[in-house]
Scaffold this active site. Structure first.
Site, PDB file in Angstrom:
ATOM      1  N   SER A 114      11.070-151.397  59.500  1.00  0.00           N
ATOM      2  CA  SER A 114      11.253-150.957  58.118  1.00  0.00           C
ATOM      3  C   SER A 114      10.372-151.729  57.141  1.00  0.00           C
ATOM      4  CB  SER A 114      12.727-151.055  57.738  1.00  0.00           C
ATOM      5  OG  SER A 114      12.938-150.465  56.499  1.00  0.00           O
ATOM      6  N   HIS A 115      10.988-152.380  56.170  1.00  0.00           N
ATOM      7  CA  HIS A 115      10.259-153.074  55.115  1.00  0.00           C
ATOM      8  C   HIS A 115       9.838-154.484  55.519  1.00  0.00           C
ATOM      9  CE1 HIS A 115      14.458-153.835  55.133  1.00  0.00           C
ATOM     10  NE2 HIS A 115      14.237-154.998  54.562  1.00  0.00           N
ATOM     11  N   ASP A 278       8.352-147.729  51.630  1.00  0.00           N
ATOM     12  CA  ASP A 278       8.295-148.924  52.483  1.00  0.00           C
ATOM     13  C   ASP A 278       7.563-148.672  53.807  1.00  0.00           C
ATOM     14  OD1 ASP A 278      10.185-147.310  53.664  1.00  0.00           O
ATOM     15  OD2 ASP A 278      11.358-148.997  54.411  1.00  0.00           O
ATOM     16  N   ASP A 280       8.352-147.739  56.869  1.00  0.00           N
ATOM     17  CA  ASP A 280       8.589-146.510  57.633  1.00  0.00           C
ATOM     18  C   ASP A 280       8.910-145.310  56.745  1.00  0.00           C
ATOM     19  OD1 ASP A 280      11.033-147.711  56.970  1.00  0.00           O
ATOM     20  OD2 ASP A 280      12.062-146.757  58.647  1.00  0.00           O
ATOM     21  N   ASP A 282      11.242-144.643  54.463  1.00  0.00           N
ATOM     22  CA  ASP A 282      12.574-144.143  54.086  1.00  0.00           C
ATOM     23  C   ASP A 282      13.074-144.719  52.764  1.00  0.00           C
ATOM     24  OD1 ASP A 282      13.027-146.639  55.143  1.00  0.00           O
ATOM     25  OD2 ASP A 282      14.509-145.995  56.636  1.00  0.00           O
ATOM     26  N   ARG A 283      12.492-145.844  52.334  1.00  0.00           N
ATOM     27  CA  ARG A 283      12.933-146.415  51.046  1.00  0.00           C
ATOM     28  C   ARG A 283      12.016-145.974  49.920  1.00  0.00           C
ATOM     29  NH1 ARG A 283      15.109-152.514  51.783  1.00  0.00           N
ATOM     30  NH2 ARG A 283      16.416-152.147  53.598  1.00  0.00           N
ATOM     31  N   LYS A 377      17.471-141.739  55.025  1.00  0.00           N
ATOM     32  CA  LYS A 377      17.000-141.813  53.654  1.00  0.00           C
ATOM     33  C   LYS A 377      15.529-141.414  53.646  1.00  0.00           C
ATOM     34  CE  LYS A 377      16.721-146.864  53.977  1.00  0.00           C
ATOM     35  NZ  LYS A 377      17.549-147.331  55.083  1.00  0.00           N
TER      36      LYS A 377
HETATM   37  C1  G16 Z   1      18.726-150.605  56.775  1.00  0.00           C
HETATM   38  C2  G16 Z   1      19.615-149.414  56.794  1.00  0.00           C
HETATM   39  C3  G16 Z   1      20.129-149.160  55.399  1.00  0.00           C
HETATM   40  C4  G16 Z   1      20.809-150.382  54.845  1.00  0.00           C
HETATM   41  C5  G16 Z   1      19.933-151.584  54.984  1.00  0.00           C
HETATM   42  C6  G16 Z   1      20.766-152.789  54.707  1.00  0.00           C
HETATM   43  O1  G16 Z   1      17.620-150.310  55.960  1.00  0.00           O
HETATM   44  O2  G16 Z   1      18.900-148.282  57.253  1.00  0.00           O
HETATM   45  O3  G16 Z   1      20.986-148.066  55.448  1.00  0.00           O
HETATM   46  O4  G16 Z   1      21.110-150.235  53.500  1.00  0.00           O
HETATM   47  O5  G16 Z   1      19.440-151.701  56.291  1.00  0.00           O
HETATM   48  O6  G16 Z   1      20.055-153.920  54.931  1.00  0.00           O
HETATM   49  P1  G16 Z   1      20.793-155.321  54.922  1.00  0.00           P
HETATM   50  O7  G16 Z   1      21.820-155.270  56.023  1.00  0.00           O
HETATM   51  O8  G16 Z   1      19.684-156.271  55.150  1.00  0.00           O
HETATM   52  O9  G16 Z   1      21.426-155.466  53.563  1.00  0.00           O
HETATM   53  P2  G16 Z   1      16.146-150.263  56.535  1.00  0.00           P
HETATM   54  O10 G16 Z   1      15.325-149.637  55.452  1.00  0.00           O
HETATM   55  O11 G16 Z   1      15.848-151.710  56.788  1.00  0.00           O
HETATM   56  O12 G16 Z   1      16.231-149.454  57.791  1.00  0.00           O
END
Ligand code: G16
Length: 544
Positions: A114-115, A278, A280, A282-283, A377
């Site tokens: 992800s990010h 971000d 991938d 999705d954000r 997302k």
């Molecule tokens: C992931 C999940 C999101 C969630 C986030 C929380 O985001 O896909 O639904 O809100 O983790 O992150 P943390 O547990 O660090 O607060 P992503 O974009 O990293 O896949």
């Protein structure tokens, strides 16, 4: 093709977190690590014999090599077909859409952290999405995890690498590999949801925008859709070529990491609209000229105006937000007379609500917004829906936000992140709060009176599954709220998140400095938890 069964032994700590398994790249590259996890996924979903899978990732370092490993293992495990994005690229929402569109009964394997930064010394990740296109529910990730603890062999085969650059059909043993353009189907879906003609006219009229793809996967999507199909001038998309280390950056679209875009949007010749996505895809982050829109406010705004887009012209069935997300959308939902659900953090918790038609839009404070068009997302979708709303209303981002706050009040919001904290200390903070909670209702902390304090538990309204320990909530009587939660996505130490919120309904106080407005609730939360003293810090690492 030579089939191989490789003997192996379990590798410690292969427990999927909030969003699949995320580790340092070196860990994923270690002997048998990726193979063990992939076989555990296959075993955890009752095998892939005769099934179709979608495979793709965000293009970070090790993406291409990992895809070849996965393809060989899928063939050896008897999969019928793998649909793979060209050059191994698929944004998370595009992968979710493909699983649904092509009815991939084996689901999808998405390679992304992800990010988080990418590169040999940074992070890698692998997440499994089910045949509905959404992140695997806990029942499935638990099965995968249980397999990782007992795995003793995995299946692979000796075969040449697939050429990921050539669109079309190839074979790997008895399995078909279909390489597809990663953007095409996604762009077609967007055309059905938002009014491309209206947005094209907006750009033709001189409307300006800057989209920061942050050297990540949305580059090709944004170039094709914004500059190609919608006629935004060339140069609208910046950092649009995916690189394996995201230009040595941190592809996290928030004010701290998307500094370049923040500066552009606060300069004297700022464009009308700014957005970023971000690693991938999705954000998302949304900005107007000199205005930053919090993800919580963005969800509220999109809910209030979604009916302006063709995909939602009949209105929104209901909305959902993760618990730490501000309650701004609750106020919009109340006015619209629609349901509003509060779920634990993690997109997987929206899946059942979306599948059951109980909600149309959902979102999280962590820069995620989405709808029932996919089961993830979707960063670019959020940007396009915003553009549709800007085109229809002919109002600026700042004007839309002021209207929203004037009608519903403003939920001032901030998130404090304390990163790379010693895990035992982080647990001590949360464990220290738990016994205090039952005594807090009615108590005063600093100047604030506590209305309710608890540890959030969730019972899924559709399948009645229960999730406990989902964050500590302190709700105060003046519309303030503080939430403590441990991150599930970090790869180094623990990250403590403190989420702060303060409702303001006085029209003369809708444009204050958020940090000043939040000072009382911040002080109350820090006093009660003793957070900074326990972990030995005097300030958070990141405030967003
Ligand atoms: C992931 C999940 C999101 C969630 C986030 C929380 O985001 O896909 O639904 O809100 O983790 O992150 P943390 O547990 O660090 O607060 P992503 O974009 O990293 O896949």
């Amino acid at each position: 093709m030579l089939m191989q069964t490789v003997q192996t032994t379990p590798i410690a700590d292969q427990k999927p977190g909030t969003s699949g398994l995320r580790k340092k790249t070196a860990v994923f590259r270690a002997s048998h690590f990726l193979e063990n996890y992939v076989q555990s996924i296959f075993d955890g979903i009752e095998g892939v014999l005769g099934k179709t899978l979608v495979v793709g990732g965000d293009g970070r370092f090790f993406n291409d090599i990992a895809i070849q490993i996965i393809l060989r293992m899928a063939a050896a495990n008897g999969a019928a077909k793998c649909i793979v994005g060209q050059n191994g690229l698929l944004s998370t929402p595009a992968a979710s859409h493909l699983v649904r569109l092509r009815q991939a009964d084996g689901g999808g394997l998405i390679l992304s952290a992800s990010h988080n930064p990418g590169g040999p010394d940074a992070d890698f990740g692998l997440k499994y999405n089910g045949p509905n296109g959404g992140p695997a529910p806990e029942a499935v990730t638990n099965k995968i995890y249980e397999r990782t603890k007992v795995i003793d062999h995995y299946k692979t085969c000796a075969a040449d690498d697939i050429d990921l650059a050539i669109v079309g059909m190839q074979t790997l043993g008895n399995m078909t590999v279909e390489i597809i353009d990663p953007v095409e189907d996604y762009a077609a879906l967007m055309q059905k949801i938002v009014d491309f003609d209206k947005i094209r006219a907006l750009f033709a009229g001189g409307f300006t925008m800057c989209f920061d793809a942050m050297h990540a996967v949305t580059g090709p999507y944004a170039h094709t859709i914004l500059e190609g199909m919608l006629g935004a001038p060339k140069g609208t998309v910046i950092n649009g070529i995916p690189s394996t280390d995201f230009g040595k950056g941190h592809p996290d679209p928030n004010p701290a990491w998307a500094k370049v875009l923040m500066n552009i949007m606060h300069s004297t010749d700022a464009p009308d609209f700014g957005a970023a996505s971000d690693g991938d895809g999705d954000r998302n982050m949304i900005l107007g000229r000199g205005v930053y829109v919090t993800p919580s406010d963005s969800l509220a705004l999109l809910t209030a105006h979604a009916n302006l887009a063709p995909g939602y012209q009949d209105g929104v069935a209901g909305v959902a937000r993760s618990m730490p997300t501000s309650r701004a959308v609750d106020r919009v939902a109340e006015r619209l007379g629609i349901g509003c659900f509060e779920t634990p953090t993690g997109w997987k918790f929206f899946g059942n609500l979306l599948d059951a038609g109980k909600v149309t839009l959902c979102g999280e404070e962590s820069a995620g917004t989405g709808s029932d068009h996919v089961r993830e997302k979707d960063g670019l979708w959020a940007v396009l829906l915003w553009l549709n709303i800007l085109a229809e209303t002919q109002r600026s981002v700042a004007e839309l936000m002021m209207d929203l706050w004037a009608t519903h009040g403003r939920c001032y919001y901030a998130r404090f992140d304390y990163e790379d904290v010693d895990s035992a200390k982080a647990t001590e903070v949360i464990d220290g709060l738990r016994p205090k909670l039952p005594m807090l209702a009615g108590a005063r902390i600093g100047g604030l009176q506590v209305q309710m304090a608890d540890e959030f538990s969730y019972v899924d309204p559709v399948d009645r599954s229960r999730s406990d320990g989902q964050g500590i909530r302190l709700v105060f009587e003046n519309g303030a709220r503080a939430v403590f939660r441990l991150s599930g996505t970090g790869t180094q130490g623990a990250t403590i998140r403190l989420y702060l919120e303060q409702l303001e309904t006085d029209h003369s106080r809708l444009q204050e400095d958020p940090q000043k407005v939040l000072a009382n609730v911040r002080d109350a939360a820090l006093t009660l938890s003793d957070l900074e003293a326990i972990i030995g810090r005097t300030a958070p690492d990141v405030i967003t």
